[in-house]
Write an enzyme that holds these catalytic residues in place. Sequence first.
Site, mmCIF file in Angstrom:
data_model
loop_
_atom_site.group_PDB
_atom_site.id
_atom_site.type_symbol
_atom_site.label_atom_id
_atom_site.label_comp_id
_atom_site.label_asym_id
_atom_site.label_seq_id
_atom_site.Cartn_x
_atom_site.Cartn_y
_atom_site.Cartn_z
ATOM 1 C CG HIS A 198 38.042 27.973 77.480
ATOM 2 N ND1 HIS A 198 36.805 27.394 77.387
ATOM 3 C CD2 HIS A 198 38.751 27.534 76.419
ATOM 4 C CE1 HIS A 198 36.764 26.635 76.309
ATOM 5 N NE2 HIS A 198 37.935 26.701 75.706
ATOM 6 C CD GLU A 441 60.732 8.845 59.044
ATOM 7 O OE1 GLU A 441 61.188 9.547 59.963
ATOM 8 O OE2 GLU A 441 59.655 8.236 59.131
ATOM 9 C CG ASP A 465 64.225 8.854 61.983
ATOM 10 O OD1 ASP A 465 65.079 8.434 62.784
ATOM 11 O OD2 ASP A 465 63.006 8.888 62.234
ATOM 12 C CB CYS A 512 57.331 17.017 59.746
ATOM 13 S SG CYS A 512 57.641 15.320 59.236
HETATM 14 C C1 PEP Z 1 61.859 12.841 61.546
HETATM 15 O O1 PEP Z 1 62.389 11.743 61.553
HETATM 16 O O2 PEP Z 1 62.396 13.857 61.068
HETATM 17 C C2 PEP Z 1 60.515 13.021 62.124
HETATM 18 C C3 PEP Z 1 59.875 14.163 61.997
HETATM 19 O O3 PEP Z 1 59.959 11.994 62.808
HETATM 20 P P1 PEP Z 1 60.387 11.597 64.294
HETATM 21 O O4 PEP Z 1 61.247 12.695 64.839
HETATM 22 O O5 PEP Z 1 59.103 11.429 65.038
HETATM 23 O O6 PEP Z 1 61.123 10.330 64.094
HETATM 24 MG MG MG Z 2 61.295 9.948 61.994
#
Ligand code: PEP
Ligand code: MG
Length: 584
Positions: A198, A441, A465, A512
Amino acid sequence: MMATEIKGIAASEGYAIGRAVILREEAAPQGITYIDAGQEEAELTRFDSAVTAARGELEAIHARMLEDGREKEAEIFEAHLMLLEDEELIGAAQEKIRGQRYKAEAAMNKAGEDVASMLAALDDEYLRERAADVRDVSKRVIRKLSGASDSDAMQAAAGDSKSKSILFAFDLTPSDTAQLDPSVIGGFVTAAGGRTSHSAIIARSVGIPAIVGAGEAALQIEDGKLVIVDGAAGLVLVDPKDDELARYEALRQQAEGKRALLEQFRGKPSVSADGHQVELVANIGSAQDAVAASEHGAEGVGLFRTEFLYMGRPDLPTEDEQFTAYKEVAEAFGHGAPIVIRTMDIGGDKELPSLQLEKEDNPFLGYRAIRICLDRPELFKTQLRAVLRASAFGELKVMFPMIATLGEWRQAKGLLEQAKQELRSANIAFNEQIEAGIMIEIPAAAQMADRFAREVDFFSIGTNDLVQYTMAADRMNPKLGYLSDPLHPPVLRLIDQVIRAAHKENKWVGMCGEMAGTPIAIPILLGMGLDEFSMSASAVLPARALLSRLDRAKLASLAEAVLDLDDAEAVRAYVEQQVPELNP
Ligand code: PEP
Ligand code: MG
């Protein structure tokens, strides 16, 4: 000759230059001392008043932390308050007074040591570090028994020195660290401790450079010596030479300027200059990452890559283990923070010995992620039940990776419904309204986004991807860098199409893939109307700062224009020219 160096674990970034101050350990009660027969009740009363006084002190610190907007630290003191109610700690100490006639100090010390050493022996690093919290609380009660006030030792150590001091100690308790005054203490170095203790966590959130686990050498230093702390490198320079001092002073000023600029965005909503709000969340791979992400100012989690729970071990994680990890992630953030749990994405570049997958010629086009899960429903349902159980403790959402067809989505959703039914039959609580979404993706899914949008609760675009499948360029191949670029208009067109399709059905859409945290891409994505940006934790504050300078309304036409450019290079040049806010 160069300065003497001491190496430790980099606990909190930043540079500090100052005079060493050694914090001497308060002596713990030595051995066990006893009270006379018949004194038990009086001793118990003395003990209970010390606990009450410690509680008062903790409540006051807790309130002060909340007032200062230091929620992370406030949580630590909340945990300390709970320890004061703990049967195994306080109950055990009372038992030692009542049953074994221990003096109150000895009883508290022994009960604290028993719990702390039990925790310290555990495999889990995080739980191991909690031993320090137990010792901290016991020490506080012992201090109250002797009538001392809070952190007398700290105040004495910080003294009245005019320039900033660098504190050297065997270990700092979380209380000590939270009460360090950054205007007096420039940094600290401890002999013990790890990155997740911590004291290290607090140092990061307060922004004090810190090094932990530096060993005995940290205690050999002389009071008053000039030292430099390089928190990022985990390095202490003792008696630095003039050129080293000059170099570090320049680095310190640079870092301070940058941090001060970003600091104003911590804990703030993510809004553009014209008041359009989005969500800035983090990509994580473990429950511990969630703690760091929250410290870095993320509003939640947009992608938990749960496959990391499965990797690096010979067996599969149990439902309980997974449940604990997902619950911990939810608890790392405040109530209501969105937490997107992606079901496991094994295959591609991620191998898993426990599944004994066959070698494939094209693993990225092979047996991977949802394809494995639908083929092995029991494996999948174990994970789904764990996510559902954890959904009773936070705003969890479930997300399926590598979806190519509507059929796959419906099958996955069907298994989620089965998992819900199993929990209902067993009377186990979960959030019936848990949102279920998919990653976009694979170009097939992007093309069918309008159809998916009618059935899912949300999309998250995985550009890592999506780019490799759209451009037919292996994401692991360094020779294909010119193709592996999300700014290519064919990729941008798919992204634009997906966002429009989601909004038409009033569904939210996030991203993401790495693109979401890339400054040059943020104006385009904001212009297209992306709702949630999920990125590595360290990218969050810079992204929030950039966002605050951008005008969403003006960017809509930029987002349209880039779709008609030739290639990624042209898009990059165009955005750089049109968006001066990228380089203020
Ligand atoms: C992606 O494909 O953009 C993604 C976020 O998943 P990963 O990088 O884990 O394949
Ligand atoms: Mg991916």
